[in-house]
Write an enzyme that holds these catalytic residues in place. Structure first.
Site, PDB file in Angstrom:
ATOM      1  N   GLU A  21       5.109  -1.623   0.967  1.00 13.82           N
ATOM      2  CA  GLU A  21       5.088  -2.975   1.530  1.00 13.82           C
ATOM      3  C   GLU A  21       6.021  -3.954   0.830  1.00 13.82           C
ATOM      4  O   GLU A  21       5.633  -5.092   0.555  1.00 13.82           O
ATOM      5  CB  GLU A  21       3.646  -3.487   1.478  1.00 13.82           C
ATOM      6  N   HIS A  45      -0.375  -1.200   8.684  1.00 10.51           N
ATOM      7  CA  HIS A  45      -0.851  -1.202   7.298  1.00 10.51           C
ATOM      8  C   HIS A  45       0.139  -1.953   6.386  1.00 10.51           C
ATOM      9  O   HIS A  45      -0.243  -2.884   5.683  1.00 10.51           O
ATOM     10  CB  HIS A  45      -1.044   0.247   6.833  1.00 10.51           C
ATOM     11  N   GLU A  46       1.384  -1.561   6.427  1.00  4.67           N
ATOM     12  CA  GLU A  46       2.365  -2.180   5.507  1.00  4.67           C
ATOM     13  C   GLU A  46       2.554  -3.661   5.836  1.00  4.67           C
ATOM     14  O   GLU A  46       2.716  -4.491   4.943  1.00  4.67           O
ATOM     15  CB  GLU A  46       3.707  -1.440   5.547  1.00  4.67           C
ATOM     16  N   GLU A  57      -5.568  -2.406  -1.376  1.00  6.47           N
ATOM     17  CA  GLU A  57      -5.595  -1.355  -0.346  1.00  6.47           C
ATOM     18  C   GLU A  57      -6.834  -1.417   0.546  1.00  6.47           C
ATOM     19  O   GLU A  57      -6.747  -1.131   1.744  1.00  6.47           O
ATOM     20  CB  GLU A  57      -5.443   0.027  -0.984  1.00  6.47           C
ATOM     21  N   HIS A  73      -0.173  -5.806   4.397  1.00  8.63           N
ATOM     22  CA  HIS A  73       0.027  -6.064   2.965  1.00  8.63           C
ATOM     23  C   HIS A  73       0.777  -7.376   2.716  1.00  8.63           C
ATOM     24  O   HIS A  73       0.711  -7.923   1.616  1.00  8.63           O
ATOM     25  CB  HIS A  73       0.832  -4.939   2.317  1.00  8.63           C
ATOM     26  N   TYR A  78      -8.870   2.719  -0.577  1.00  9.50           N
ATOM     27  CA  TYR A  78      -8.506   2.353   0.789  1.00  9.50           C
ATOM     28  C   TYR A  78      -9.750   2.313   1.683  1.00  9.50           C
ATOM     29  O   TYR A  78     -10.045   1.302   2.315  1.00  9.50           O
ATOM     30  CB  TYR A  78      -7.542   3.378   1.399  1.00  9.50           C
ATOM     31  N   ASP A 101      -0.424   5.705 -11.413  1.00  8.97           N
ATOM     32  CA  ASP A 101      -0.163   6.631 -10.305  1.00  8.97           C
ATOM     33  C   ASP A 101      -1.165   7.770 -10.265  1.00  8.97           C
ATOM     34  O   ASP A 101      -1.556   8.216  -9.194  1.00  8.97           O
ATOM     35  CB  ASP A 101       1.228   7.268 -10.442  1.00  8.97           C
TER      36      ASP A 101
HETATM   37  N1  BES Z   1       1.228   0.459  -1.445  1.00  8.77           N
HETATM   38  C1  BES Z   1       1.001   1.730  -0.874  1.00  8.77           C
HETATM   39  C2  BES Z   1       1.826   2.825  -1.496  1.00  8.77           C
HETATM   40  C3  BES Z   1       1.569   3.025  -2.980  1.00  8.77           C
HETATM   41  C4  BES Z   1       0.279   3.153  -3.468  1.00  8.77           C
HETATM   42  C5  BES Z   1       2.632   3.108  -3.842  1.00  8.77           C
HETATM   43  C6  BES Z   1       0.080   3.336  -4.832  1.00  8.77           C
HETATM   44  C7  BES Z   1       2.422   3.292  -5.199  1.00  8.77           C
HETATM   45  C8  BES Z   1       1.141   3.407  -5.702  1.00  8.77           C
HETATM   46  C9  BES Z   1       1.237   1.734   0.645  1.00  8.77           C
HETATM   47  O1  BES Z   1       0.863   0.546   1.262  1.00  8.77           O
HETATM   48  C10 BES Z   1       0.370   2.814   1.232  1.00  8.77           C
HETATM   49  O2  BES Z   1      -0.811   2.702   1.089  1.00  8.77           O
HETATM   50  N2  BES Z   1       0.957   3.831   1.862  1.00  8.77           N
HETATM   51  C11 BES Z   1       0.225   4.930   2.456  1.00  8.77           C
HETATM   52  C12 BES Z   1       0.115   4.772   3.930  1.00  8.77           C
HETATM   53  C13 BES Z   1      -1.132   4.133   4.389  1.00  8.77           C
HETATM   54  C14 BES Z   1      -1.125   4.019   5.900  1.00  8.77           C
HETATM   55  C15 BES Z   1      -2.388   4.816   3.931  1.00  8.77           C
HETATM   56  C16 BES Z   1       1.011   6.200   2.193  1.00  8.77           C
HETATM   57  O3  BES Z   1       2.026   6.163   1.526  1.00  8.77           O
HETATM   58  O4  BES Z   1       0.623   7.252   2.627  1.00  8.77           O
HETATM   59 ZN    ZN Z   2      -1.245   0.232   1.273  1.00  5.55          ZN
END
Ligand code: BES
Ligand code: ZN
Length: 590
Positions: free
Chosen positions: A260, A284-285, A307, A288, A372, A364
């Site tokens: 995002e 989703h994005e 999330e 954010h 979520y 991470d």
């Molecule tokens: N912000 C997250 C990606 C992220 C999370 C990057 C933790 C680094 C550390 C992004 O918004 C996200 O949640 N992406 C998901 C998709 C979502 C629809 C569940 C993904 O990457 O799968």
């Molecule tokens: Zn997210």
């Protein structure tokens, strides 16, 4: 506020960074960024300042034209090096000159062969959660926000895109300079840069898409509805305060579905299906832009504030745009996923609580889908407790009250208690937030579209194979639910049959493939291996790759293949993906 972010060396009592002016040279030959950055602090510093850094090659630190005393005086595999700047006498600006490392964790440098076009190299950053420090020394905690400007010099023929407002382009000899500014204060994890052979298509008055020329038209069609999404999101969350909303389509090695980054969501090309079937990822994005970017988790322990809220908003917007039948189907599918993950991690594990355990450094490695969906389900309970109308008024007030601020879970709960005290009478808030597992007392989701799938699954368990006609008109999430609900192991002939009637090859959807491959591997479908290798050599989205790797490590027949297979594809992946897979293989003793 007296709290400590265990993922950062930042000491807020020393002061806060308020603004940074960057001059960035992009060097594909050495795989480094050459950077001069001038920092401005909120107040003059006395004495020392600690900054987070990771493998940064520092040439100069200057204040008022004088050298500033500095040393890297602490280091850690995960946190990186603490840059200790000393001898500030009441100054509030300083300049650092440095180079990033080719191993910078946030950056992926791609060869031309790893792009859609195949003729130009590509670079992109992924700073969330704690990788901004590998691009520039900073207070790398989401509790500090700064504005910035950037001047980015790239080799001629390439285009730089940033999660910021583009203010100018200038052709030089053999190079092009792109200028940006970010007038809204952001936390470091939302700093983002992409460089490649990029084309742009306008989608609506404030929406557009950047992608390689080979994919830009398909992307423009797939995401044509982005403007409508913003309009819907604004109804729920309040005005969109970031100006434009563009997308940057990355090569398939991008480790996430989407990121995002403000004004410019970074997106996996696996979202381009030719059907507009995976645009909930955009919802989703985009959400954010409020829940996360405007109102930000203060530490990664409070990740559910980003999330969980975003997933809640996503379901609300999906309900309006795609109808309740579809949002119910998503809910049932996601509930099954999150319960499976909780069971795998352990219902007593502190990593299944919404407020994550203190003292973790590697943000991470504890990222799961729990914040979520457990977060979303908790917010739904709050909504049911007071009714949608009052909850919607609360959402708008929450966004307005905390905009451009970071807050902890505790600050959020204080606000909730002040605004909606009945929630605490009807919902066991403490249990949801601080205790592991998924509370039993909650509204269970049901879905008519899911029930259709369940019937077919039950039939299959009793030996009745589904027919092509039965599955033909299924919604994408029905197919996902079907693959998710299959027994862990099937006869190999059945796998080939199901693949054919579900038309997986034609759909070319990585989400479907990852579930199919995981089942195929567990079932001992050995001839699938070359396709799995092809998948692992292209797709970097961890949500899809990691379950396939897990399946390979768990099945007896495939265990021996995983390490060599991974070594063959390793170079094609982002450091973040490589680290995650390494972590998996180590745990499996491979
Ligand atoms: N912000 C997250 C990606 C992220 C999370 C990057 C933790 C680094 C550390 C992004 O918004 C996200 O949640 N992406 C998901 C998709 C979502 C629809 C569940 C993904 O990457 O799968
Ligand atoms: Zn997210």
């Amino acid at each position: 506020m007296a709290f400590k972010d265990s993922a950062s060396y930042t000491d807020l009592s020393q002061g806060r960074i308020r603004h940074i002016d960057f001059r960035i040279g992009v060097n594909f030959a050495t795989r480094t960024l050459e950077i001069e950055a001038t920092y401005r602090l909120q107040e003059p510093v006395r004495g020392s300042l600690y900054l987070d850094s990771y493998k940064i090659d520092l040439t100069h630190a200057r204040v008022n034209g004088q050298d500033l005393e500095c040393e890297f005086d602490a280091s850690d595999d995960v946190l990186g090096e603490r840059l200790h700047l000393k001898g500030f006498e009441g100054e509030s600006t300083f300049t650092l000159t440095f180079r990033t490392s080719p191993e910078a964790r946030a950056l992926q440098w791609l060869n031309a062969s790893q792009t859609a076009g195949g003729n130009y190299p590509f670079l992109f950053s992924q700073c969330q959660a704690i990788h901004a420090r590998s691009v520039f020394p900073c207070q790398d905690t989401p509790s500090v926000r700064f504005t910035y400007s950037a001047e980015v010099t790239v080799p001629q023929g390439l285009v730089a895109a940033m999660a910021a407002e583009k203010t100018g382009v200038e052709e030089g000899s053999g190079q092009t300079i792109f200028r940006f500014q970010m007038p809204q204060p952001i936390p470091s994890y939302l700093f983002a840069l992409g460089v490649g052979n990029l084309a742009f298509r306008e989608l609506g008055p404030r929406t557009g898409v950047y992608a390689e020329p080979e994919t830009v038209d398909a992307a423009a069609w797939e995401f044509a509805e982005n403007e409508t999404k913003i309009v819907e999101a604004e109804k729920l969350l309040g005005p969109y305060l970031w100006g434009r909303y563009d997308l940057l389509i990355l090569p398939p090695s991008f480790p996430y579905g989407g990121m995002e980054n403000p004004r410019l969501t970074f997106l996996t090309p696996t979202a381009i299906l030719g059907t507009r079937g995976h645009t909930s990822l955009i919802t989703h994005e985009l959400a954010h832009a409020w829940t996360g970017n405007l109102v930000t988790n203060a530490t990664w322990q409070d990740f559910w504030l980003n999330e969980g809220w975003t997933t809640y908003a996503e379901t609300r917007i999906t309900e309006v745009l795609e109808g309740k039948e579809v949002s119910d189907l998503h809910a049932v599918y996601d509930e099954k996923r999150v319960l499976a993950v909780i069971e795998r991690i352990g219902v007593d594990s502190p990593h299944t609580a919404l407020k994550l355990p203190a003292g973790e450094k590697d943000a991470d490695s504890f990222t799961t889908i729990i914040p979520y969906y457990k977060g979303c389900f908790f917010l739904q309970e709050c909504e049911y407790a007071v009714g949608r109308e009052r909850f919607d008024a609360f959402i708008q007030k929450y966004m307005a009250r905390f905009q451009f601020q970071s807050l902890t879970t505790e600050a959020f709960l204080d606000f909730l208690k002040a605004e909606l005290p009945e929630v605490f009478e009807k919902v066991n808030v403490h249990k949801w937030i601080y205790e592991p597992g998924m509370p039993e007392e909650r509204q269970k989701h049901t879905s008519r579209l899911y029930d259709e799938v369940k019937q077919v699954l039950d039939g299959y368990e009793q030996g009745i194979k589904p027919t092509r006609e039965q599955v033909q008109g299924w919604h994408r999430y029905q197919i996902l639910s079907f693959l998710q609900g299959l027994p862990r192991k099937l006869p190999v002939e059945d796998l080939a049959y199901l693949e054919d009637i579900l038309e997986l090859e034609k759909r070319n959807d990585a989400a479907l493939f990852h579930l199919f491959y995981a089942t195929a591997i567990a079932s001992g479908y050995e001839s699938i291996l070359p396709r799995v290798e092809q998948f692992m050599g292209t797709i970097g989205r961890m949500l899809y790759v990691l379950p396939v790797v897990r399946a390979l490590t768990e099945a007896e027949w495939s265990r021996g293949y995983v390490r060599p297979l991974f070594e063959r594809v390793r170079d094609r992946h982002h450091q973040i993906t490589v680290n995650a897979i390494e972590g998996f293989l180590k745990k499996a003793g491979l």
